[in-house]
Design a protein around this motif. Structure first.
Motif, PDB file in Angstrom:
ATOM      1  N   LYS A 111      -0.635   1.903  -8.371  1.00 32.60           N
ATOM      2  CA  LYS A 111      -0.160   3.009  -8.148  1.00 32.60           C
ATOM      3  C   LYS A 111       0.058   3.325  -9.395  1.00 32.60           C
ATOM      4  O   LYS A 111       1.444   3.001  -9.512  1.00 32.60           O
ATOM      5  CB  LYS A 111       1.051   3.755  -7.195  1.00 32.60           C
ATOM      6  CG  LYS A 111       1.808   4.462  -7.009  1.00 32.60           C
ATOM      7  CD  LYS A 111       2.313   4.768  -5.706  1.00 32.60           C
ATOM      8  CE  LYS A 111       1.810   4.601  -4.546  1.00 32.60           C
ATOM      9  NZ  LYS A 111       2.532   4.880  -3.025  1.00 32.60           N
ATOM     10  N   LEU A 112      -0.048   4.137 -10.291  1.00 31.21           N
ATOM     11  CA  LEU A 112       0.110   4.627 -11.389  1.00 31.21           C
ATOM     12  C   LEU A 112       1.203   5.414 -11.879  1.00 31.21           C
ATOM     13  O   LEU A 112       2.102   5.596 -12.492  1.00 31.21           O
ATOM     14  CB  LEU A 112      -1.602   4.545 -12.309  1.00 31.21           C
ATOM     15  CG  LEU A 112      -2.097   3.268 -12.788  1.00 31.21           C
ATOM     16  CD1 LEU A 112      -2.001   2.995 -12.118  1.00 31.21           C
ATOM     17  CD2 LEU A 112      -3.165   4.480 -13.754  1.00 31.21           C
ATOM     18  N   PHE A 113       1.208   6.890 -10.108  1.00 32.32           N
ATOM     19  CA  PHE A 113       2.589   7.380 -10.455  1.00 32.32           C
ATOM     20  C   PHE A 113       3.306   7.942  -9.507  1.00 32.32           C
ATOM     21  O   PHE A 113       2.641   7.100  -7.426  1.00 32.32           O
ATOM     22  CB  PHE A 113       2.250   8.951 -10.620  1.00 32.32           C
ATOM     23  CG  PHE A 113       0.972   9.353 -11.935  1.00 32.32           C
ATOM     24  CD1 PHE A 113      -0.074   8.558 -11.880  1.00 32.32           C
ATOM     25  CD2 PHE A 113       1.705   9.124 -13.231  1.00 32.32           C
ATOM     26  CE1 PHE A 113      -0.394   9.180 -14.073  1.00 32.32           C
ATOM     27  CE2 PHE A 113       1.021   9.117 -14.453  1.00 32.32           C
ATOM     28  CZ  PHE A 113      -0.213   9.084 -14.637  1.00 32.32           C
ATOM     29  N   SER A 114       4.169   7.760  -8.909  1.00 31.69           N
ATOM     30  CA  SER A 114       4.674   7.962  -7.724  1.00 31.69           C
ATOM     31  C   SER A 114       3.847   9.199  -6.495  1.00 31.69           C
ATOM     32  O   SER A 114       3.982   9.855  -7.162  1.00 31.69           O
ATOM     33  CB  SER A 114       5.794   7.744  -8.354  1.00 31.69           C
ATOM     34  OG  SER A 114       6.636   8.930  -8.018  1.00 31.69           O
ATOM     35  N   CYS A 167      -8.848   5.799 -10.625  1.00 31.71           N
ATOM     36  CA  CYS A 167      -9.947   5.544 -11.380  1.00 31.71           C
ATOM     37  C   CYS A 167      -9.601   4.361 -12.282  1.00 31.71           C
ATOM     38  O   CYS A 167     -10.403   3.597 -13.046  1.00 31.71           O
ATOM     39  CB  CYS A 167     -10.285   7.180 -12.161  1.00 31.71           C
ATOM     40  SG  CYS A 167     -10.880   8.077 -11.167  1.00 31.71           S
ATOM     41  N   ARG A 168      -8.025   4.468 -12.730  1.00 28.61           N
ATOM     42  CA  ARG A 168      -7.522   3.020 -13.874  1.00 28.61           C
ATOM     43  C   ARG A 168      -6.704   1.939 -13.143  1.00 28.61           C
ATOM     44  O   ARG A 168      -5.952   1.529 -13.875  1.00 28.61           O
ATOM     45  CB  ARG A 168      -7.007   4.339 -15.101  1.00 28.61           C
ATOM     46  CG  ARG A 168      -7.599   5.017 -15.367  1.00 28.61           C
ATOM     47  CD  ARG A 168      -6.848   5.747 -16.453  1.00 28.61           C
ATOM     48  NE  ARG A 168      -5.426   5.496 -16.485  1.00 28.61           N
ATOM     49  CZ  ARG A 168      -4.662   6.862 -16.324  1.00 28.61           C
ATOM     50  NH1 ARG A 168      -5.318   7.627 -15.628  1.00 28.61           N
ATOM     51  NH2 ARG A 168      -3.117   6.868 -16.476  1.00 28.61           N
ATOM     52  N   CYS A 169      -7.096   1.934 -11.830  1.00 30.49           N
ATOM     53  CA  CYS A 169      -6.364   1.185 -10.596  1.00 30.49           C
ATOM     54  C   CYS A 169      -6.326   0.003 -11.093  1.00 30.49           C
ATOM     55  O   CYS A 169      -7.888  -0.124 -11.895  1.00 30.49           O
ATOM     56  CB  CYS A 169      -6.142   1.328  -9.887  1.00 30.49           C
ATOM     57  SG  CYS A 169      -7.465   1.065  -8.627  1.00 30.49           S
ATOM     58  N   ALA A 213       6.930   0.411  -5.344  1.00 32.88           N
ATOM     59  CA  ALA A 213       7.657  -0.511  -6.053  1.00 32.88           C
ATOM     60  C   ALA A 213       6.572  -1.633  -5.882  1.00 32.88           C
ATOM     61  O   ALA A 213       5.967  -2.280  -7.641  1.00 32.88           O
ATOM     62  CB  ALA A 213       8.730  -1.335  -5.740  1.00 32.88           C
ATOM     63  N   GLN A 214       5.678  -2.503  -5.763  1.00 30.47           N
ATOM     64  CA  GLN A 214       5.401  -3.753  -5.474  1.00 30.47           C
ATOM     65  C   GLN A 214       3.798  -2.698  -5.852  1.00 30.47           C
ATOM     66  O   GLN A 214       2.557  -3.214  -6.622  1.00 30.47           O
ATOM     67  CB  GLN A 214       4.932  -4.408  -4.388  1.00 30.47           C
ATOM     68  CG  GLN A 214       4.116  -5.149  -4.305  1.00 30.47           C
ATOM     69  CD  GLN A 214       4.368  -6.298  -5.380  1.00 30.47           C
ATOM     70  OE1 GLN A 214       5.302  -6.719  -5.080  1.00 30.47           O
ATOM     71  NE2 GLN A 214       3.446  -6.261  -6.482  1.00 30.47           N
ATOM     72  N   SER A 215       3.150  -1.801  -5.001  1.00 29.80           N
ATOM     73  CA  SER A 215       1.907  -1.540  -6.011  1.00 29.80           C
ATOM     74  C   SER A 215       1.773  -0.804  -7.065  1.00 29.80           C
ATOM     75  O   SER A 215       0.710  -0.674  -8.232  1.00 29.80           O
ATOM     76  CB  SER A 215       1.068  -0.548  -5.255  1.00 29.80           C
ATOM     77  OG  SER A 215       1.451  -0.696  -3.933  1.00 29.80           O
TER      78      SER A 215
END
Ligand code: 3HC
Length: 311
Positions: free
Chosen positions: A216-219, A139-141, A208-210
């Protein structure tokens, strides 16, 4: 080496500025968003099939109505996400062609069979539960249309998870056979639900790129750990056995330790060799072909409207 445009783009991302469809973006940013959003949409559409298997066999009218509402929501999520993908310049027909040809992925979890009514509980609780943990950060991407689609999806997803856990609670408070059904469904869906978060961070080619582009905010491993930490107390509340004997609270880490995922199984499912991959794709292709007459009729109607406007 980044070009000036890419440096300026990255500065906007780092400043938390949303990227909109009409903004300049690196081709690679566009490409990875098309990849992820379209596969997310495919997951929603294919994800209706396992649950569709139990609509005619729901134990009560109330459960049938809830299951139908959930399946209908998933269809809506899929269409919402195809629309978000279209803002990046791809056509829905091309995206669907990639799904039907086996070229595009969809979430591995939907390649497992639904063998009992308890699976409807395990899916809502564990699959939608995992999807929520994965979707809240989205939602915060950084890509505006995707983040806004996720806000609406997450609101409906919480109903999906709650109704699933309600099914599991009902079964666990029922007869011994019903509780055994719930345990069986938990055992079969536990590991595939953890695989939904993707390969381990070390094996993730896109993370890594995302992460740099704040897609991607968390792995993968962070979100997977969140799912385990959230779900173990719920399993204990149900009075069910833990599906992984290695689960153990680690005071130092402040998280539950848990066993190793069967990555062979994960990659086999991604390669198309899961229990239901072929059946799921065949069903989607048949549904699409069976709907051709309806799409043609819509087109004919639109063409006629166009003609009438001219005359
Ligand atoms: N199933 C199928 N493919 C998977 C997967 C899974 N569980 N996990 C990872 N993959 C694929 C990735 O797509 C990638 O392949 P690709 O490059 O050909 O697309 C490859 O495995 C490597 O994985 P990465 O971690 O490097 O790839 P990502 O950075 O894309 O991370 C992801 C994978 C976490 C699934 C990410 O794509 C994501 O967050 N996607 C959006 C959310 C999503 O799709 N959720 C699952 C859908 S379930 C659902 O929403 C239905 C619910 O309503 C019930």
């Amino acid at each position: 080496e980044l070009s000036d445009a890419e440096r300026a783009f990255q500065a906007r991302i780092d400043a938390g500025i949303r990227i909109e469809a009409k903004d300049w973006m690196p081709d690679a940013y566009r490409k990875t968003l098309i990849r992820q959003i379209s596969q997310h949409a495919h997951s929603e559409i294919v994800g209706q099939l396992p649950e569709g298997n139990w609509v005619t066999r729901a134990p009560t009218l109330k459960r049938k109505a809830i299951l139908l509402a959930k399946i209908q929501d998933e269809a809506g999520h899929g269409l919402y996400l195809y629309s978000a993908a279209e803002t990046l310049g791809v056509s829905r027909d091309d995206l669907l062609a990639d799904l039907h040809s086996g070229k595009a992925k969809y979430s591995s979890i939907f390649n497992y069979p639904t063998l009992s009514w308890a699976d409807m509980g395990a899916i809502g609780w564990l699959v939608d539960g995992s999807a929520i943990i994965n979707q809240i950060p989205l939602c915060r991407c950084s890509y505006g249309p995707y983040s806004r689609a996720m806000i609406r999806v997450c609101k409906e997803e919480s109903f999906h998870a709650r109704q699933g856990y309600d099914i599991m609670m009902t079964l666990c408070r029922g007869t011994a056979e019903q509780k055994a059904m719930a345990q069986d469904a938990l055992n079969r869906y536990w590991w595939p639900a953890l695989m939904m978060f993707g390969p381990s961070d070390a094996a993730s080619v896109n993370s890594a790129q995302s992460a740099q582009w704040r897609i991607k905010l968390f792995s993968n491993d962070e979100l997977r750990q969140r799912m385990v930490d959230q779900t173990v107390p719920q399993i204990e509340y149900l009075g069910l056995q833990l599906p992984d004997p290695a689960i153990k609270w680690n005071e130092e880490r402040g998280h539950y330790d848990f066993g190793e995922i069967n990555w062979d199984e994960f990659y086999q499912v991604l390669k198309g060799n899961g229990p239901c991959n072929r059946e799921r794709l065949r069903t989607r292709v048949k549904a699409y072909d069976d709907g051709a007459w309806f799409r043609d009729a819509l087109q004919a109607h639109a063409d006629k409207q166009q003609e009438n406007k001219k005359s």
